[in-house]
Design a protein around this motif. Structure first.
Motif, PDB file in Angstrom:
ATOM      1  N   THR A   6       0.854  -1.181   0.000  1.00 14.52           N
ATOM      2  CA  THR A   6       0.000   0.000   0.000  1.00 14.52           C
ATOM      3  C   THR A   6       0.891   1.232   0.000  1.00 14.52           C
ATOM      4  O   THR A   6       1.714   1.395   0.893  1.00 14.52           O
ATOM      5  N   LEU A   8       2.158   5.022   0.580  1.00  9.12           N
ATOM      6  CA  LEU A   8       1.889   6.000   1.628  1.00  9.12           C
ATOM      7  C   LEU A   8       1.094   7.177   1.091  1.00  9.12           C
ATOM      8  O   LEU A   8       0.239   7.717   1.784  1.00  9.12           O
ATOM      9  N   VAL A   9       1.383   7.573  -0.132  1.00 10.47           N
ATOM     10  CA  VAL A   9       0.657   8.682  -0.753  1.00 10.47           C
ATOM     11  C   VAL A   9       0.337   8.320  -2.194  1.00 10.47           C
ATOM     12  O   VAL A   9       1.008   7.498  -2.810  1.00 10.47           O
ATOM     13  N   LEU A  51      -2.021  16.686   0.589  1.00 17.64           N
ATOM     14  CA  LEU A  51      -0.673  17.022   1.027  1.00 17.64           C
ATOM     15  C   LEU A  51       0.005  17.727  -0.127  1.00 17.64           C
ATOM     16  O   LEU A  51       0.002  17.221  -1.250  1.00 17.64           O
ATOM     17  N   PHE A  58      -0.571  15.417  -3.287  1.00 20.79           N
ATOM     18  CA  PHE A  58      -0.679  14.006  -2.943  1.00 20.79           C
ATOM     19  C   PHE A  58      -1.879  13.792  -2.032  1.00 20.79           C
ATOM     20  O   PHE A  58      -2.302  14.693  -1.316  1.00 20.79           O
ATOM     21  N   TYR A  59      -2.388  12.573  -2.054  1.00 20.48           N
ATOM     22  CA  TYR A  59      -3.506  12.170  -1.197  1.00 20.48           C
ATOM     23  C   TYR A  59      -3.080  10.922  -0.433  1.00 20.48           C
ATOM     24  O   TYR A  59      -2.469  10.015  -0.998  1.00 20.48           O
ATOM     25  N   ARG A  60      -3.441  10.861   0.845  1.00 23.65           N
ATOM     26  CA  ARG A  60      -3.201   9.641   1.623  1.00 23.65           C
ATOM     27  C   ARG A  60      -4.409   8.725   1.448  1.00 23.65           C
ATOM     28  O   ARG A  60      -5.562   9.197   1.490  1.00 23.65           O
ATOM     29  N   PRO A  61      -4.182   7.433   1.260  1.00 21.90           N
ATOM     30  CA  PRO A  61      -5.317   6.505   1.107  1.00 21.90           C
ATOM     31  C   PRO A  61      -6.291   6.553   2.288  1.00 21.90           C
ATOM     32  O   PRO A  61      -7.502   6.467   2.096  1.00 21.90           O
ATOM     33  N   ALA A  62      -5.792   6.737   3.501  1.00 21.70           N
ATOM     34  CA  ALA A  62      -6.677   6.806   4.665  1.00 21.70           C
ATOM     35  C   ALA A  62      -7.581   8.032   4.596  1.00 21.70           C
ATOM     36  O   ALA A  62      -8.754   7.976   5.004  1.00 21.70           O
ATOM     37  N   ASP A  63      -7.071   9.153   4.068  1.00 18.86           N
ATOM     38  CA  ASP A  63      -7.893  10.354   3.927  1.00 18.86           C
ATOM     39  C   ASP A  63      -8.982  10.157   2.880  1.00 18.86           C
ATOM     40  O   ASP A  63     -10.099  10.649   3.039  1.00 18.86           O
TER      41      ASP A  63
END
Length: 92
Positions: A6, A8-9, A51, A58-63
């Motif tokens: 997975t 990170l970003v 981010l 960038f986007y975090r998968p959790a976000d």
């Protein structure tokens, strides 16, 4: 056997692909916020958290997952199902 890693970003293109949206729509959410044709309707939530590293976004998968959950759960942003067609008269 390869393990899935997975990231990170995600880049904007990867995030749009993961959400099934266009990169233009993600850009509009990030810059202008969601728009509705009528101001009387409930507003949509702001776009997912981004981010910014230099000029790159960038986007975090959790976000992304949290943003989808806010759309889907019973929050104020969840859409109510509406019946289609003309309303029926209720017999008294």
């Amino acid at each position: 056997m390869s393990a899935l890693i997975t990231p990170l970003v995600l880049t904007e293109r990867q995030a749009a692909h993961r959400l099934g949206l266009s990169t233009d729509y993600l850009y509009r959410l990030r810059t202008d916020g969601p728009r509705r044709r009528s101001s009387t309707e409930r507003p949509l939530p702001p776009g997912p958290t981004v981010l910014r590293i230099g000029r790159r976004i960038f986007y975090r998968p959790a976000d992304l997952d949290a943003w989808l959950a806010a759309l889907a759960d019973g929050s104020v942003y969840a859409r109510q199902a509406r019946g289609r067609g003309r309303p029926r008269k209720i017999a008294a």
